[in-house]
Design a protein around this motif. Structure first.
Motif, short mmCIF file in Angstrom:
data_model
loop_
_atom_site.label_atom_id
_atom_site.label_comp_id
_atom_site.label_asym_id
_atom_site.label_seq_id
_atom_site.Cartn_x
_atom_site.Cartn_y
_atom_site.Cartn_z
N ALA A 460 0.83 -1.20 0.00
CA ALA A 460 0.00 0.00 0.00
C ALA A 460 0.87 1.25 0.00
O ALA A 460 0.53 2.26 -0.64
CB ALA A 460 -0.94 0.00 1.20
N ARG A 461 2.00 1.21 0.71
CA ARG A 461 2.90 2.36 0.71
C ARG A 461 3.53 2.58 -0.65
O ARG A 461 3.88 3.69 -1.02
CB ARG A 461 3.99 2.16 1.76
N GLN A 462 3.73 1.48 -1.40
CA GLN A 462 4.30 1.62 -2.74
C GLN A 462 3.33 2.28 -3.71
O GLN A 462 3.75 2.82 -4.73
CB GLN A 462 4.72 0.24 -3.27
N MET A 463 2.04 2.23 -3.40
CA MET A 463 1.05 2.91 -4.23
C MET A 463 0.99 4.38 -3.82
O MET A 463 0.25 4.77 -2.92
CB MET A 463 -0.33 2.25 -4.07
N SER A 464 1.77 5.19 -4.46
CA SER A 464 1.86 6.61 -4.12
C SER A 464 1.22 7.44 -5.22
O SER A 464 0.82 6.94 -6.28
CB SER A 464 3.32 7.02 -3.95
N ALA A 465 1.14 8.74 -4.97
CA ALA A 465 0.57 9.64 -5.98
C ALA A 465 1.39 9.62 -7.25
O ALA A 465 0.84 9.72 -8.36
CB ALA A 465 0.51 11.06 -5.41
N ALA A 466 2.71 9.45 -7.13
CA ALA A 466 3.57 9.42 -8.32
C ALA A 466 3.25 8.23 -9.22
O ALA A 466 3.34 8.33 -10.45
CB ALA A 466 5.03 9.40 -7.90
N SER A 467 2.90 7.09 -8.61
CA SER A 467 2.62 5.89 -9.42
C SER A 467 1.19 5.85 -9.94
O SER A 467 0.90 5.09 -10.87
CB SER A 467 2.90 4.64 -8.58
N LEU A 468 0.30 6.64 -9.38
CA LEU A 468 -1.11 6.60 -9.77
C LEU A 468 -1.54 7.77 -10.66
O LEU A 468 -2.56 7.68 -11.34
CB LEU A 468 -1.99 6.59 -8.51
N MET A 469 -0.79 8.85 -10.65
CA MET A 469 -1.25 10.07 -11.32
C MET A 469 -1.16 9.97 -12.85
O MET A 469 -0.43 9.15 -13.41
CB MET A 469 -0.40 11.26 -10.86
N ARG A 470 -1.93 10.86 -13.50
CA ARG A 470 -1.84 11.05 -14.96
C ARG A 470 -1.06 12.32 -15.23
O ARG A 470 -1.25 13.35 -14.58
CB ARG A 470 -3.24 11.17 -15.57
N THR A 540 5.03 11.63 -3.09
CA THR A 540 5.24 10.55 -2.13
C THR A 540 4.02 10.24 -1.27
O THR A 540 4.08 9.34 -0.44
CB THR A 540 6.41 10.91 -1.19
N THR A 541 2.93 10.95 -1.47
CA THR A 541 1.73 10.71 -0.66
C THR A 541 1.22 9.30 -0.88
O THR A 541 1.03 8.87 -2.02
CB THR A 541 0.64 11.73 -1.01
N SER A 542 0.99 8.54 0.20
CA SER A 542 0.53 7.16 0.10
C SER A 542 -0.94 7.11 -0.28
O SER A 542 -1.67 8.10 -0.17
CB SER A 542 0.75 6.43 1.43
N VAL A 543 -1.37 5.93 -0.71
CA VAL A 543 -2.73 5.78 -1.19
C VAL A 543 -3.75 6.06 -0.08
O VAL A 543 -4.83 6.62 -0.34
CB VAL A 543 -2.93 4.38 -1.80
N ARG A 544 -3.43 5.70 1.15
CA ARG A 544 -4.37 5.94 2.25
C ARG A 544 -4.49 7.42 2.55
O ARG A 544 -5.58 7.92 2.84
CB ARG A 544 -3.93 5.16 3.48
N GLU A 545 -3.36 8.14 2.48
CA GLU A 545 -3.41 9.58 2.66
C GLU A 545 -4.14 10.25 1.50
O GLU A 545 -4.81 11.28 1.68
CB GLU A 545 -2.00 10.14 2.81
N ILE A 546 -4.00 9.69 0.31
CA ILE A 546 -4.72 10.23 -0.85
C ILE A 546 -6.23 10.12 -0.64
O ILE A 546 -6.98 11.07 -0.89
CB ILE A 546 -4.29 9.49 -2.12
#
Length: 596
Positions: A460-470, A540-546
């Motif tokens: 879950a920590r590896q899923m960050s805003a950088a990896s999810l954003m467009r 670096t924001t994690s998915v839970r914080e997102i």
């Protein structure tokens, strides 16, 4: 001529040579293969535990001038010079080792088995784990009031992780092999395969699954058989006749559980307080901390040698003798102080065996005191000692089933185990309600981590805003007229527009629906429609914080900026995309967990 494509290399750890392909496929595709690997890990674990235990005994004999087969904490003939100076010398050695390896292991993952399984998918550093195990052995060998169980677990779990890396194992299989290593370590250390297996489930994996049962059990039993053949030692002999199961017995074990709950909290707080006190010593960058800790430990050892080492010998002698309540009380207090000083000053080790020793002494003290008041109702010393041993171990380690199994394997008696079950359950409930942590998770909390157990949150920590954003988003300056923006950004093609101020910094978002719902404001600047000006995400924001940010802002889309000061927009992120991706990943992890 077109050459045939090369087969893709498996994703492994850089620098780790993989085992042959047929072997990797056999382990990945067959449960039998994983069980065989677990047996190999258990075999290594049994050998390593026996070797480290023997080295500790030899170091005690050489440094303190005692017989090789004698226990340090049960030897009262050590000269005062050795008692005082050897722990100081150990602190100096540990300080020099820490100074030497400070730069060499900088940046390496010096995690234990719990942290590795929680954050890193079961990946443990080979060199870092060897360093931790060596420091634990030296700490115990020079008389530090710490147990070797942390070193056992670290090196055995590391070999499980290393084997998994060479097999290019799946993430969940890697975590399982780390748990197999820990199960073998505890099983071999205490001659208790059931306790070792449940320790792996409760403390290192954080869950029990039927798919993990056979590998973990196989590793624990193998390590136990190997260590038993190499060391020929039993963990503990409990004298006397057990108290029969009755209402009075259950009521007293409840009281023992309450007492042990508060003592376990005091022990953990004492270690944390000791660490804070020693951290204030900044002379030579803290070089003198372990030396001062060794001096204080030696001073306590002059009062009673039971504080030296883990305490195996002292525990056995005090159980089979008839100590006074004053001797037990002072031993308990001094052992708590010695463990806190040792761990706080920089000696490596854990509180596993210290919690068992303290629990057994508290139970024995309870029996002696109550016998003087109500001789017909008091529990037998052995029964009370085992109940308190399991309860205090539960409070410190957070592993009630493991402690209950240990009580059963020590005594082989059902009535004693009933008392251990009741005391452990009560202690676990009170510690969770009043404190909320075990010793391992408390250490993470003090470091600023939010880990509450070994459950896998690393993915879950590896899923960050950088990896999810467009990154293909439309942007416009805040000064652009609304009319021009309506002509430029069609609602059929654009969902939102990211606004930039004159310095090209993020200035908000304008949804396409909002933009095209405005009439008779063609000359007004686009910035007048801006939303979420102060709400944005970092890479670096994690998915839970997102998800928390979406709930807090009540927005459908948020911008991602490079840094908090420059606020340069680098992407956008929609709530629907985050929820869909997070749900798919969560489902995949659950499938891996319950069905290989």
């Amino acid at each position: 001529m077109v050459s045939a494509p090369h087969p893709a290399k498996p994703a492994g750890t850089p620098g780790v040579r993989l085992l042959p392909l047929f072997l990797r496929n056999f382990v990945r595709n067959r449960e039998t293969g994983l069980v065989l690997v677990a047996i190999v890990v258990g075999l290594l674990g049994g050998v390593l535990v026996a070797a480290i235990s023997s080295l500790s005994q030899v170091s005690h004999a050489l440094l303190f001038d005692i017989p090789v087969d004698a226990h340090l904490s049960a030897t009262g003939v050590i000269s005062w010079q050795r008692t005082l100076l050897i722990p100081m010398l150990g602190g100096l050695v540990l300080a020099l080792i820490g100074l030497y390896f400070a730069r060499r292991v900088k940046g390496q993952q010096l995690a234990d088995a719990i942290e590795a399984n929680a954050l890193y998918g079961g990946r443990l550093s080979f060199r870092g784990s060897l360093l931790i195990s060596m420091q634990t052995l030296l700490s115990n060998g020079f008389g530090g009031s710490v147990g070797l169980e942390a070193g056992y677990t670290q090196i055995c779990a590391m070999f499980g992780s290393h084997v998994g890396q060479r097999l290019a194992a799946r993430r969940n299989d890697m975590r399982l092999l780390v748990a197999c290593g820990a199960a073998g370590a505890i099983s071999a250390a205490f001659s208790a395969p059931l306790a070792g297996a449940f320790y792996a489930f409760e403390v290192v994996m954080g869950m029990y699954t039927s798919a993990a049962l056979v590998p973990v059990t196989a590793s624990a039993v193998t390590a136990w058989l190997v260590a038993r053949q190499l060391t020929h030692q039993s963990f503990l002999m409990v004298p006397g006749f057990p108290s029969p199961v009755s209402v009075e017995m259950i009521g007293q074990t409840v009281l023992i559980g309450v007492i042990c709950a508060f003592v376990s909290i005091i022990v953990m707080l004492a270690v944390a307080f000791s660490e804070r006190c020693f951290q204030r010593i900044t002379v030579f960058k803290g070089f003198v901390r372990p030396i001062l800790g060794g001096l204080l430990l030696g001073g306590l050892a002059l009062l009673t040698p039971t504080v030296l080492g883990a305490g195996h010998g002292a525990m056995q002698i005090l159980l089979v003798s008839n100590p006074t309540w004053l001797l037990l009380t002072t031993t308990i207090v001094f052992k708590i102080l010695a463990s806190a000083i040792s761990l706080g000053s920089g000696f490596r080790g854990g509180l596993f065996f210290a919690s068992l020793l303290l629990g057994a002494l508290i139970g024995q003290l309870y029996s002696i005191v109550l016998t003087g008041l109500l001789p017909t109702l008091a529990l037998q010393p052995g029964t009370a000692a085992i109940a308190a041993l399991a309860a205090l171990g539960t409070g410190v380690l957070g592993a009630p089933f493991s402690m209950v199994c240990l009580a059963l394997e020590i005594t082989g008696d059902f009535s004693v185990t009933v008392g251990a079950v009741v005391a452990s359950s009560v202690c676990a409930l009170i510690v969770r309600e009043l404190f909320g942590y075990s010793f391992a998770t408390w250490r993470f909390h003090l470091r600023g981590e939010v880990i509450r157990g070994p459950q896998d949150i690393g993915w879950a920590r590896q899923m960050s805003a950088a990896s999810l954003m467009r990154t293909d988003f439309e942007n416009a300056p805040t000064t652009m007229p609304i009319g021009e923006a309506q002509r430029l950004f069609s609602p059929a093609l654009v969902r939102q527009v990211v606004l930039l101020d004159p310095n090209d910094a993020y200035a908000g978002i304008v949804p396409a629906a909002t933009l095209h719902s405005v009439a008779n404001r063609d000359d007004e600047p686009l910035g007048s429609l801006a939303q979420q000006q102060d709400e944005c995400l970092l890479p670096t924001t994690s998915v839970r914080e997102i998800l928390k940010a979406f709930e807090r802002s009540e927005a459908d889309v948020l911008a991602v900026v490079d840094r908090g000061d420059s606020r340069t927009a680098i992407g956008t992120l929609s709530e629907s995309h985050v929820l869909r991706t997070y749900g798919e990943e969560l489902e995949r992890r659950n499938q891996e967990l319950f069905s290989r």
